[in-house]
Write an enzyme that holds these catalytic residues in place. Structure first.
Site, PDB file in Angstrom:
ATOM      1  N   GLU A 133      52.676 -53.257  -0.176  1.00 33.65           N
ATOM      2  CA  GLU A 133      52.000 -52.702   0.996  1.00 33.65           C
ATOM      3  C   GLU A 133      52.918 -52.502   2.203  1.00 33.65           C
ATOM      4  OE1 GLU A 133      48.564 -51.077   1.817  1.00 33.65           O
ATOM      5  OE2 GLU A 133      48.059 -52.882   0.710  1.00 33.65           O
ATOM      6  N   SER A 188      42.798 -49.029   5.037  1.00 31.84           N
ATOM      7  CA  SER A 188      43.568 -49.421   6.222  1.00 31.84           C
ATOM      8  C   SER A 188      42.615 -49.693   7.379  1.00 31.84           C
ATOM      9  CB  SER A 188      44.606 -48.342   6.549  1.00 31.84           C
ATOM     10  OG  SER A 188      45.551 -48.804   7.482  1.00 31.84           O
ATOM     11  N   HIS A 215      51.787 -48.902   1.353  1.00 31.20           N
ATOM     12  CA  HIS A 215      50.531 -48.634   2.036  1.00 31.20           C
ATOM     13  C   HIS A 215      50.103 -47.178   1.840  1.00 31.20           C
ATOM     14  CE1 HIS A 215      47.471 -49.659   4.982  1.00 31.20           C
ATOM     15  NE2 HIS A 215      47.778 -48.597   5.708  1.00 31.20           N
TER      16      HIS A 215
END
Length: 510
Positions: free
Chosen positions: A326, A201, A419
């Site tokens: 995601e 990230s 995610h």
């Protein structure tokens, strides 16, 4: 060897003149550190890699840590100042936070080991290196792992007219940690010539920024970008309702203008005044500074997106990838999604919305929310990662992947491979072993084997796992990483899987 009780109640030992450090104690360039045993690894927590950036050092380049006497016990350092979140439930106002953690296999090695330096994610406003307990990763992969803290939000990415290197202090911290590794890896059995910088990230975006930073030259030999790249950006109203199109990288003039406006709100006209403000005042406004300023210093002289596109990056092998679903982690921000076409229109405009709706018809998905999740996953995450992969693969080997386990132990029903869902397959998050099925545990082992083989050799391949080919300049080769009861590890074309040709043709960059 004499021993005393430190003020915090920790037993520490002092090596006398001519005495060698005891087993489990390592001599760093600033002093001795002790380990604790975790599984089949030794963990050295809370090592300062730079001086506390407090007082006059707030919003300055990281300075050398002070030497210490005695032996620092292995104890987690403070997390950097941040608002309350899952990693720091009570938040933090600590500016004295530039610590790193070293994990080594307990088993001795006759030759130096590869080193993996992990930069945590958290949107540039939350997170801590100590959240990523790396005992299994280090021991199974036979590597040294270093996890780092860096300044976040207003502490790490503040800018102000006349303030040198505005908007880059967090990145400078990461480089200071990498320089610490160059000086000290050997003491922990690591090879400073074989360092992989990795992150997820905001950590992945940080890795890409380091790939394009002139001041990180020579600090690493390989790179891993998980769910974050140089090309990352978002369209209007795509991550959150009302959010305008933008990217993690903004001109330093924007950072400084925001800083001037914020300073005016605090009735400060000088940096001295701003540095005198208490940390809790800054934490309240932490989220106003979560983008990296480029163009103001050698640290980030150009937009990383433009630098990567121009081929201005360090020539090192790369692993790069995303999670299959995601953007599903952001669906809750849009409430009860019923009007999918309206969301698409708000993202791309009335003229282009019909093209998106034809490409992603709601009838193909089980719900309007699932359709919106697919659109935003592809537009924001997957295809920006693919763009960086394509640019890098013209020059260096790039191994592309997609994490595809729809039932991660940290997931919620219906979110799929959203995610951050891959993280417990690599680390003991928060020191916990999340329950996994037998097939998930096998996938975890294979992922660690891929990642650490890459760290050692620049090639992730080896026994007991499918072959992984470089993706190529069109980013058409990749691996889908799933347990065997969900199809197992198999070949995937990331560009086609996420319809990146369509998005490239639609031309909706930030």
């Amino acid at each position: 060897m004499a021993a005393v009780v430190a003020p915090a109640g920790l037993l520490v030992a002092f090596a006398g003149p001519g005495e060698a450090a005891e087993p489990g104690i390592v001599q760093t360039d600033k002093g001795l550190v002790a380990s604790k045993a975790v599984g089949d690894a030794l963990v050295y927590d809370g090592i300062p890699y730079a001086a506390p950036p407090v007082g006059a050092l707030r919003w300055k380049a990281p300075q050398p840590a002070r030497p210490w006497t005695g032996v620092r016990a292995s104890r987690t350092g403070s997390v950097c100042a941040q608002q309350a979140n899952s990693e720091a439930p009570d938040g933090s106002t600590a500016e004295d936070c530039l610590y790193l953690n070293v994990t080594t296999p307990a088993k001795p090695s006759t030759k130096p080991r590869a080193v993996v330096v992990w930069i945590p994610g958290g949107g540039f406003f939350s997170g801590a290196g100590s959240s990523y307990e790396a005992s299994k990763f280090a021991a199974r992969g036979d590597v040294v792992v270093v996890t780092v803290n860096y300044r976040l939000g207003i502490f790490g990415f503040f800018g102000y007219p006349g303030l040198p290197a505005s908007g880059t202090f967090g990145l400078q911290d990461q480089q200071a940690a990498l320089r610490w590794v160059q000086r000290n890896a050997g003491a922990f059995g690591g090879d400073p010539r074989n360092v992989t910088v990795a992150g997820e990230s905001a950590g992945g975006m940080s890795v890409c920024a380091q790939l394009t930073s002139p001041t990180s030259t020579g600090l690493f030999a390989k790179a891993i970008m998980q769910s974050g790249s140089c090309a990352f950006n978002w369209a209007d109203n795509s991550q959150y309702p009302g959010q305008t199109a933008d990217s993690p990288w903004i001109p330093v003039s924007r950072v400084q203008a925001t800083g001037k406006e914020w300073a005016d709100s605090k009735h400060c006209t000088t940096l001295e005044c701003l540095r005198s403000l208490k940390a809790d005042v800054l934490v309240d406004d932490l989220l106003q500074f979560t983008q990296i300023g480029y163009g103001g210093s050698p640290v980030v002289p150009f937009s990383p997106a433009k630098a990567m596109k121009a081929g201005l990056f360090h020539r090192v092998p790369i692993i790069s990838g995303n999670n299959h679903d995601e953007a599903n982690g952001w669906l809750a921000a849009f409430g009860d999604i019923k009007d999918y076409p309206a969301l698409v229109k708000n993202m791309v405009g009335a003229q282009k919305a019909p093209q998106v709706l034809r490409q992603y018809p709601q009838s193909r998905y089980e719900s309007p929310a699932a359709a919106w999740g697919a659109v935003t996953t592809d537009r924001i995450w997957s295809c920006t990662q693919v763009a960086t992969d394509q640019q890098a693969a013209l020059i260096v080997p790039v191994y592309a992947y997609e994490f595809a386990d729809k039932h991660s132990p940290i997931g919620a029903p219906g979110l799929g491979a959203a995610h951050a869902m891959e993280l417990p397959y690599l680390f003991r998050l928060g020191g916990y072993d999340f329950p996994m099925s037998e097939t998930q545990q096998q996938l975890s082992n294979q992922m660690i084997d891929y990642w650490t083989a890459f760290a050692r050799t620049g090639n992730p391949n080896g026994p007991d796992r499918p072959h992984w080919s470089p993706t190529g300049a069109k980013a058409v080769n990749g691996l889908s990483l799933a347990p065997t009861d969900q199809g197992g590890i198999q070949q995937v074309n990331p560009t086609a899987e996420h319809q990146c040709g369509f998005w490239s043709g639609l031309s909706t960059p930030a």
